[in-house]
Design a protein around this motif. Sequence first.
Motif, PDB file in Angstrom:
ATOM      1  N   SER A 228      -2.505  10.002  -0.199  1.00  0.00           N
ATOM      2  CA  SER A 228      -1.869  10.813  -1.235  1.00  0.00           C
ATOM      3  C   SER A 228      -2.520  10.611  -2.591  1.00  0.00           C
ATOM      4  CB  SER A 228      -0.383  10.469  -1.335  1.00  0.00           C
ATOM      5  OG  SER A 228      -0.222   9.109  -1.759  1.00  0.00           O
ATOM      6  N   GLY A 229      -3.276   9.522  -2.727  1.00  0.00           N
ATOM      7  CA  GLY A 229      -3.883   9.203  -4.017  1.00  0.00           C
ATOM      8  C   GLY A 229      -2.949   8.490  -4.956  1.00  0.00           C
ATOM      9  N   GLU A 230      -1.674   8.359  -4.568  1.00  0.00           N
ATOM     10  CA  GLU A 230      -0.692   7.675  -5.403  1.00  0.00           C
ATOM     11  C   GLU A 230      -0.248   6.379  -4.743  1.00  0.00           C
ATOM     12  OE1 GLU A 230       2.548  10.222  -6.288  1.00  0.00           O
ATOM     13  OE2 GLU A 230       1.321  11.776  -7.232  1.00  0.00           O
ATOM     14  N   VAL A 246       3.018  -1.106   4.184  1.00  0.00           N
ATOM     15  CA  VAL A 246       3.406  -1.289   2.792  1.00  0.00           C
ATOM     16  C   VAL A 246       4.814  -0.748   2.642  1.00  0.00           C
ATOM     17  CG1 VAL A 246       2.994  -0.614   0.400  1.00  0.00           C
ATOM     18  CG2 VAL A 246       1.055  -1.191   1.870  1.00  0.00           C
ATOM     19  N   ALA A 247       5.734  -1.574   2.144  1.00  0.00           N
ATOM     20  CA  ALA A 247       7.117  -1.139   1.935  1.00  0.00           C
ATOM     21  C   ALA A 247       7.318  -0.785   0.475  1.00  0.00           C
ATOM     22  CB  ALA A 247       8.083  -2.245   2.352  1.00  0.00           C
ATOM     23  N   ARG A 252      11.166   1.799   2.530  1.00  0.00           N
ATOM     24  CA  ARG A 252      10.492   2.766   3.400  1.00  0.00           C
ATOM     25  C   ARG A 252       9.050   2.306   3.603  1.00  0.00           C
ATOM     26  NH1 ARG A 252      12.074   7.974  -0.154  1.00  0.00           N
ATOM     27  NH2 ARG A 252      11.069   6.567  -1.655  1.00  0.00           N
ATOM     28  N   LEU A 253       8.510   2.579   4.797  1.00  0.00           N
ATOM     29  CA  LEU A 253       7.211   2.034   5.170  1.00  0.00           C
ATOM     30  C   LEU A 253       6.113   3.095   5.170  1.00  0.00           C
ATOM     31  CD1 LEU A 253       8.238  -0.185   8.235  1.00  0.00           C
ATOM     32  CD2 LEU A 253       7.898  -0.926   5.868  1.00  0.00           C
ATOM     33  N   TYR A 254       4.989   2.729   4.566  1.00  0.00           N
ATOM     34  CA  TYR A 254       3.739   3.456   4.755  1.00  0.00           C
ATOM     35  C   TYR A 254       2.899   2.644   5.739  1.00  0.00           C
ATOM     36  CZ  TYR A 254       4.879   5.946   0.407  1.00  0.00           C
ATOM     37  OH  TYR A 254       5.488   6.701  -0.570  1.00  0.00           O
ATOM     38  N   SER A 266     -10.000  -0.602   6.629  1.00  0.00           N
ATOM     39  CA  SER A 266     -10.644   0.619   7.095  1.00  0.00           C
ATOM     40  C   SER A 266      -9.558   1.687   7.226  1.00  0.00           C
ATOM     41  CB  SER A 266     -11.359   0.414   8.441  1.00  0.00           C
ATOM     42  OG  SER A 266     -10.444   0.060   9.457  1.00  0.00           O
ATOM     43  N   ASN A 267      -9.915   2.931   6.978  1.00  0.00           N
ATOM     44  CA  ASN A 267      -8.972   4.055   6.971  1.00  0.00           C
ATOM     45  C   ASN A 267      -7.989   3.920   5.807  1.00  0.00           C
ATOM     46  OD1 ASN A 267     -10.385   4.664   9.253  1.00  0.00           O
ATOM     47  ND2 ASN A 267      -8.727   4.174  10.674  1.00  0.00           N
ATOM     48  N   ARG A 268      -7.110   4.932   5.687  1.00  0.00           N
ATOM     49  CA  ARG A 268      -6.172   4.951   4.561  1.00  0.00           C
ATOM     50  C   ARG A 268      -4.734   5.087   5.054  1.00  0.00           C
ATOM     51  NH1 ARG A 268      -8.527   9.399   0.477  1.00  0.00           N
ATOM     52  NH2 ARG A 268      -8.916  10.512   2.432  1.00  0.00           N
ATOM     53  N   PHE A 269      -3.801   4.751   4.157  1.00  0.00           N
ATOM     54  CA  PHE A 269      -2.388   4.868   4.491  1.00  0.00           C
ATOM     55  C   PHE A 269      -1.969   6.331   4.522  1.00  0.00           C
ATOM     56  CE2 PHE A 269      -2.692   0.510   3.048  1.00  0.00           C
ATOM     57  CZ  PHE A 269      -1.800  -0.170   3.879  1.00  0.00           C
ATOM     58  N   LEU A 270      -1.193   6.668   5.548  1.00  0.00           N
ATOM     59  CA  LEU A 270      -0.700   8.048   5.677  1.00  0.00           C
ATOM     60  C   LEU A 270       0.293   8.358   4.560  1.00  0.00           C
ATOM     61  CD1 LEU A 270      -0.132   8.120   9.551  1.00  0.00           C
ATOM     62  CD2 LEU A 270      -2.073   9.040   8.269  1.00  0.00           C
ATOM     63  N   PRO A 271       0.352   9.621   4.141  1.00  0.00           N
ATOM     64  CA  PRO A 271       1.257   9.973   3.032  1.00  0.00           C
ATOM     65  C   PRO A 271       2.723  10.037   3.438  1.00  0.00           C
ATOM     66  CG  PRO A 271       0.097  11.915   3.819  1.00  0.00           C
ATOM     67  CD  PRO A 271      -0.488  10.755   4.565  1.00  0.00           C
TER      68      PRO A 271
END
Length: 541
Positions: A228-230, A246-247, A252-254, A266-271
């Motif tokens: 999301s960039g945020e 990440v909570a 709530r969990l990312y 590696s890779n990024r957290f889903l929005p």
Amino acid sequence: MMKEKIFAFLCLMSLLLSGCYEDKGNYDYNNLLKITITGFLLEKDDGTESEITSLTVTAGQVVKVRPILSFENEKDKKNLAYTWLFKDKVIGNEEKLNYTTEEVLSGYVLFDMEDLDTGNHFRATFPLSVLDPYAGSGFLVLSEKEGEPCLSFLMGAYTDGNDQFTPYIGLYQKENGKVLPKDVFKIHEHFRNNRHSTQIMAVCKSDFVDINAYTFKEEIRAAGLFMSGEIPTISDVMFMQWVDLVADEQGRLYKRVKSTNELFHSNRFLPSFVKDEQGEVLQGIRIIPGDISNSKNFCLLYDTYKKRYLIISDWKGSYGNTLAKIVVAQHGSGEQGWSEGFTRLDRMDGYKVVYTGHYMNPSEYLYPAANRYFSIIEKDGVYYHQHFRVNRDYTTGAMDVTEDIQGILPGLGGIMQENSIFCILRYSFGFDASIHPYLLMSSGKSLYLYDITERDSNSAEGFFKLYEFDSPIVAMNGECISGTQLGVGLEDGSFHVLNMTLAKDHLMDKEKLFLWSLPAGELGTIKDIQYNVQNQSPNFY
């Protein structure tokens, strides 16, 4: 005639050989200088010396070594040249080596002495390993000093039977020339499949700062790791082998699933937020730390909204995977499998979960794909202890609960305070009476001990006062792999390492309990403590 020619030839050869001998120096070889190098002496910081057969140092450390020499036929005036070599590089030309290490290398140091009068050489070697500057286990301490966040490393070593620590105060600031974000609130250690297997994360509300555990140089921040960039307002994190969580402030969990476990990132957290099996967004999630080494591959969560335990998988097997799959904690024997009197982990309504922690014991070697947990729950002013084991199936990755036991926890109500801190000596194996997976609890200035191997409520002895400090306890950590050390930070800024071997037999005995201390004023105001397992770490593949 032939005999005369042969005789003449032999005489000529004898004269020639005699001339060659004289040309080499015309020496009396019985009087040549002979030197035996019998060993090496290392000069310590206090000026004393000790004999070494090998040496391990960290990059930047000065090596002061001299040879132990034995002379035969010693000449009045020795004409000697000295050369020290390490990895084919000359590092000294004096009899005593004074070498500042730079690179991370391992090999043999060669000491060469040449008798310049004869050209004879005398040589000896010793192994030298140069490690990363902060390669070692010890306590990481997050504090606030002079109004700025301060991350320090109290690196431990075992020397002559005594635990000693080298305090590197403000190490992050020193190595990076800057301070951490002001909203930093905890330290998290995570792992990968690599020679440098551990990494330190300074967790902030608005960021996280990943730090190389061996050099203390900053590696990466959260920016760019979210699709999301945020960056959300962070309340907690759990970085495993494959799955990272990440909570946010609402629990709530990312999540992200890494493409390889050989990288820390590696890779990024889903929005989008993580959902349960019914498709509902999880909220109010409490992350429960545990052993996330290779054979475990899962993490326990507690859902404070729906009053249930959840298990999230970190398993990727040879024939499939269940990465990031979340299941409600169910008994391995089915719906009727829960023990009588045990509050089911999938239905905790009416109970307050005060604390849940992981520990080890010998049976875990028989069930390596399992984690054992101890929990404190409360209902109507009565406190109970719960023991249970979470298992992962080797073939399918399926996860369930067994060995559920519950009983009344005596003596807690009268000593627990609102700000009490709990911790378990997580890696105490409990093979004998000397090392137990004790539960420790703070109560103001007092530190209490409970032996969680006492499972039967009828024989449980309750809490013992282990020690009373001069200042209230503000942070604790008992994740030393051996289970022998407990780090305690006090409100006055002092830090203490307690010896937990036979701790229950040494109540209030400062001489037996205290291994090492750092006085108030060195660290500032202590916020969090994390034991950096590093060289002691379990298998992380």
